[in-house]
Write a protein that holds these residues in place. Structure first.
Motif, short mmCIF file in Angstrom:
data_model
loop_
_atom_site.label_atom_id
_atom_site.label_comp_id
_atom_site.label_asym_id
_atom_site.label_seq_id
_atom_site.Cartn_x
_atom_site.Cartn_y
_atom_site.Cartn_z
N ASP A 58 0.82 -1.21 0.00
CA ASP A 58 0.00 0.00 0.00
C ASP A 58 0.86 1.26 0.00
O ASP A 58 0.48 2.28 -0.58
N TYR A 59 2.02 1.19 0.64
CA TYR A 59 2.92 2.35 0.64
C TYR A 59 3.52 2.58 -0.74
O TYR A 59 3.77 3.72 -1.15
N LEU A 60 3.77 1.49 -1.48
CA LEU A 60 4.24 1.63 -2.86
C LEU A 60 3.17 2.32 -3.70
O LEU A 60 3.47 3.20 -4.50
N PHE A 61 1.92 1.91 -3.49
CA PHE A 61 0.82 2.52 -4.23
C PHE A 61 0.69 4.00 -3.87
O PHE A 61 0.50 4.85 -4.75
N ALA A 62 0.80 4.31 -2.59
CA ALA A 62 0.69 5.70 -2.15
C ALA A 62 1.80 6.55 -2.76
O ALA A 62 1.57 7.69 -3.20
N ALA A 63 3.02 6.00 -2.82
CA ALA A 63 4.14 6.73 -3.41
C ALA A 63 3.92 6.95 -4.91
O ALA A 63 4.21 8.03 -5.44
N LEU A 64 3.39 5.94 -5.58
CA LEU A 64 3.09 6.07 -7.01
C LEU A 64 2.03 7.13 -7.25
O LEU A 64 2.18 7.98 -8.15
N ASN A 297 1.39 0.15 -23.73
CA ASN A 297 2.16 -0.50 -22.67
C ASN A 297 2.13 0.45 -21.48
O ASN A 297 2.75 1.52 -21.53
N VAL A 298 1.41 0.07 -20.42
CA VAL A 298 1.18 1.02 -19.33
C VAL A 298 2.47 1.37 -18.59
O VAL A 298 2.63 2.50 -18.11
N VAL A 299 3.43 0.44 -18.53
CA VAL A 299 4.70 0.75 -17.85
C VAL A 299 5.47 1.80 -18.64
O VAL A 299 6.00 2.77 -18.07
N LEU A 300 5.55 1.62 -19.96
CA LEU A 300 6.24 2.61 -20.79
C LEU A 300 5.51 3.95 -20.76
O LEU A 300 6.15 5.01 -20.74
N GLN A 301 4.20 3.91 -20.75
CA GLN A 301 3.44 5.16 -20.71
C GLN A 301 3.69 5.91 -19.40
O GLN A 301 3.88 7.13 -19.41
N VAL A 302 3.72 5.18 -18.29
CA VAL A 302 4.02 5.82 -17.00
C VAL A 302 5.43 6.39 -17.02
O VAL A 302 5.67 7.51 -16.53
N ALA A 303 6.39 5.66 -17.58
CA ALA A 303 7.78 6.13 -17.62
C ALA A 303 7.89 7.44 -18.40
O ALA A 303 8.61 8.36 -17.99
N VAL A 304 7.18 7.54 -19.53
CA VAL A 304 7.26 8.74 -20.36
C VAL A 304 6.46 9.89 -19.76
O VAL A 304 6.94 11.03 -19.71
N GLU A 305 5.27 9.61 -19.26
CA GLU A 305 4.36 10.68 -18.85
C GLU A 305 4.46 11.06 -17.38
O GLU A 305 4.12 12.19 -17.01
N ALA A 309 10.93 6.88 -12.27
CA ALA A 309 10.75 6.46 -10.88
C ALA A 309 9.35 5.90 -10.65
O ALA A 309 9.17 4.90 -9.95
N ALA A 310 8.36 6.54 -11.25
CA ALA A 310 6.98 6.06 -11.12
C ALA A 310 6.82 4.70 -11.78
O ALA A 310 6.11 3.83 -11.26
N ALA A 311 7.48 4.49 -12.91
CA ALA A 311 7.40 3.20 -13.59
C ALA A 311 8.02 2.10 -12.74
O ALA A 311 7.51 0.98 -12.67
N VAL A 312 9.13 2.42 -12.06
CA VAL A 312 9.78 1.45 -11.18
C VAL A 312 8.85 1.09 -10.01
O VAL A 312 8.72 -0.08 -9.63
N LEU A 313 8.20 2.10 -9.45
CA LEU A 313 7.25 1.85 -8.36
C LEU A 313 6.08 0.99 -8.84
O LEU A 313 5.61 0.10 -8.11
N LEU A 314 5.61 1.23 -10.04
CA LEU A 314 4.51 0.44 -10.59
C LEU A 314 4.90 -1.03 -10.73
O LEU A 314 4.13 -1.93 -10.36
N VAL A 315 6.09 -1.27 -11.24
CA VAL A 315 6.57 -2.65 -11.39
C VAL A 315 6.74 -3.31 -10.02
O VAL A 315 6.36 -4.47 -9.82
N ALA A 316 7.29 -2.57 -9.06
CA ALA A 316 7.47 -3.10 -7.71
C ALA A 316 6.13 -3.42 -7.06
O ALA A 316 5.98 -4.45 -6.38
N LEU A 317 5.13 -2.58 -7.28
CA LEU A 317 3.79 -2.82 -6.74
C LEU A 317 3.19 -4.08 -7.34
O LEU A 317 2.59 -4.90 -6.63
N TYR A 318 3.36 -4.25 -8.65
CA TYR A 318 2.81 -5.43 -9.31
C TYR A 318 3.48 -6.71 -8.79
O TYR A 318 2.80 -7.71 -8.51
#
Length: 389
Positions: A58-64, A297-305, A309-318
């Motif tokens: 949940d903390y990963l999600f909050a950080a994202l 690709n939602v990970v690439l989209q998060v990385a670009v937009e 760091a947000a993309a890394v958090l998303l992968v870690a959350l998954y």
């Protein structure tokens, strides 16, 4: 009892959100409406949401979520109000499904979802027979993507049926619910949900699971028969794929959706070195792309937009959600379904994902994290066929 039924109905509608929207829009004779979209997506979440104790994921999600807010503040208004609302609704799916707990019943969910799938299958079958648009996918209530979203709903029904230890008679009925939609959606030229389904069944396969082997056999047969039912369209798709494979360089004039995804991925990777700490802003990739759309690709989209760091958090959350679901999947039917669903949406959102329409992705991560943490062996159940435990 009433709350349990409401919970399962809410989840079924939530998973089938795109299919439900197609029905609403088609019956109303309109293409889209932000207010209706938000109402259909938010309504089921309100029904099932409740308080919960935070866990590490949940903390990963909050950080994202915090990085997404920071990106909007720093980059300013880079998308429409509708996009921001849909992104907020998608993020809200995480805490809402995180709170489902023990109120989920696979059998009730399967009955409700089966009804939605049957409606979608009949509508798609009608469109396949009578559509004269000349497109690969027939129009279902005015939408070329109608068969695809109904097929996505059907995939979750397949996972639910495989997760339960059904008696022989119910299993034979389940076989029809698997075979008929598979044939119809294959004839409608649906592609990427079948790919994600196949990869999920492989990833969750257990040695000696005869029912899962039978399902794979039925799927292979019905897909081949479905493709053969429309040989001209199947031939066109195969021709496009062969043509693009033979091209030394794939350009933006192709109609092959797989080649388009390759182009979009390359564009996103080329942008990564120039994005800032908080990305370029929500919705900016589509304006720069030659196809004027998301990278799928939602990970690439998060990385670009939103930023790397947000993309890394998303992968870690998954990954954290996957670990949480895997712990319970071997001995609990609901957890087995969530585990398969999480793998499926992960694959789907890597090949056909959109950040502003990612409620399934965030919802299943929250659902997996919120699974009861008791030792699965206390349940006293047999191992479930979709777990790889």
């Amino acid at each position: 009892m009433t709350m349990t039924w409401l919970t399962n109905a809410a989840i079924a509608v939530w998973i089938s959100t795109n299919a439900v929207l197609i029905l609403l829009y088609g019956l109303a004779g309109i293409k889209s409406h932000p207010a209706v979209t938000a109402a259909v997506m938010v309504g089921p979440l309100v029904v099932i949401a409740r308080k919960f104790q935070p866990r590490r994921a949940d903390y990963l999600f909050a950080a994202l979520a915090a990085l997404m807010v920071a990106s909007v503040v720093v980059n300013g208004r880079t998308a429409t109000d509708r996009d921001y609302v849909l992104l907020a609704v998608s993020l809200a799916a995480y805490p809402a499904l995180r709170a489902v707990g023990s109120r989920f019943d696979l059998l009730r969910f399967s009955c409700i979802t089966a009804a939605i799938v049957l409606v979608g299958t009949l509508l798609t079958a009608w469109a396949v027979v009578y559509d004269r648009s000349g497109e690969f996918k027939p129009l279902v209530l005015g939408f070329h993507e109608g068969p695809t979203v109904f097929c996505l709903t059907w995939c979750f029904l397949v996972f639910a049926l495989l997760s339960m230890n059904l008696p022989p008679l119910q299993w034979r009925i389940s076989g029809a619910l698997i075979a008929l939609p598979s044939f119809v959606f294959a004839a409608a030229m649906v592609r990427h949900p079948f790919i994600a389904l196949a990869l999920t069944l492989v990833a969750t396969a257990r040695r000696g699971s005869r029912r899962q082997i039978a399902v794979v056999g039925v799927l292979c047969l019905t897909i081949l028969v479905g493709l053969a039912a429309r040989p001209s369209m199947s031939g066109k798709i195969i021709g496009l794929v062969v043509e693009n494979v033979q091209k030394p360089v794939v350009s933006c004039d192709t109609e092959d959706t797989f080649a388009i995804r390759i182009i979009l991925t390359k564009e996103a990777l080329n942008l990564l070195p120039s994005v800032g700490l908080l990305g370029q802003g929500i919705g900016t990739f589509g304006r720069q792309s030659c196809y004027k759309t998301e990278p799928h690709n939602v990970v690439l989209q998060v990385a670009v937009e939103v930023g790397v760091a947000a993309a890394v958090l998303l992968v870690a959350l998954y990954i954290s959600a996957m670990i949480s679901a895997a712990k319970r999947a071997r001995f609990d039917a609901a957890a087995s379904f969530v585990f398969a669903g999480l793998i499926f949406v992960g694959i789907e959102f890597l090949i056909s994902g959109s950040l502003t329409n990612s409620a399934l992705f965030f919802g299943f991560m929250g659902w997996a994290v919120g699974l009861p943490q008791k030792d699965g062996r206390e349940i006293g159940a047999e191992p479930h066929p979709l777990a790889n435990g």
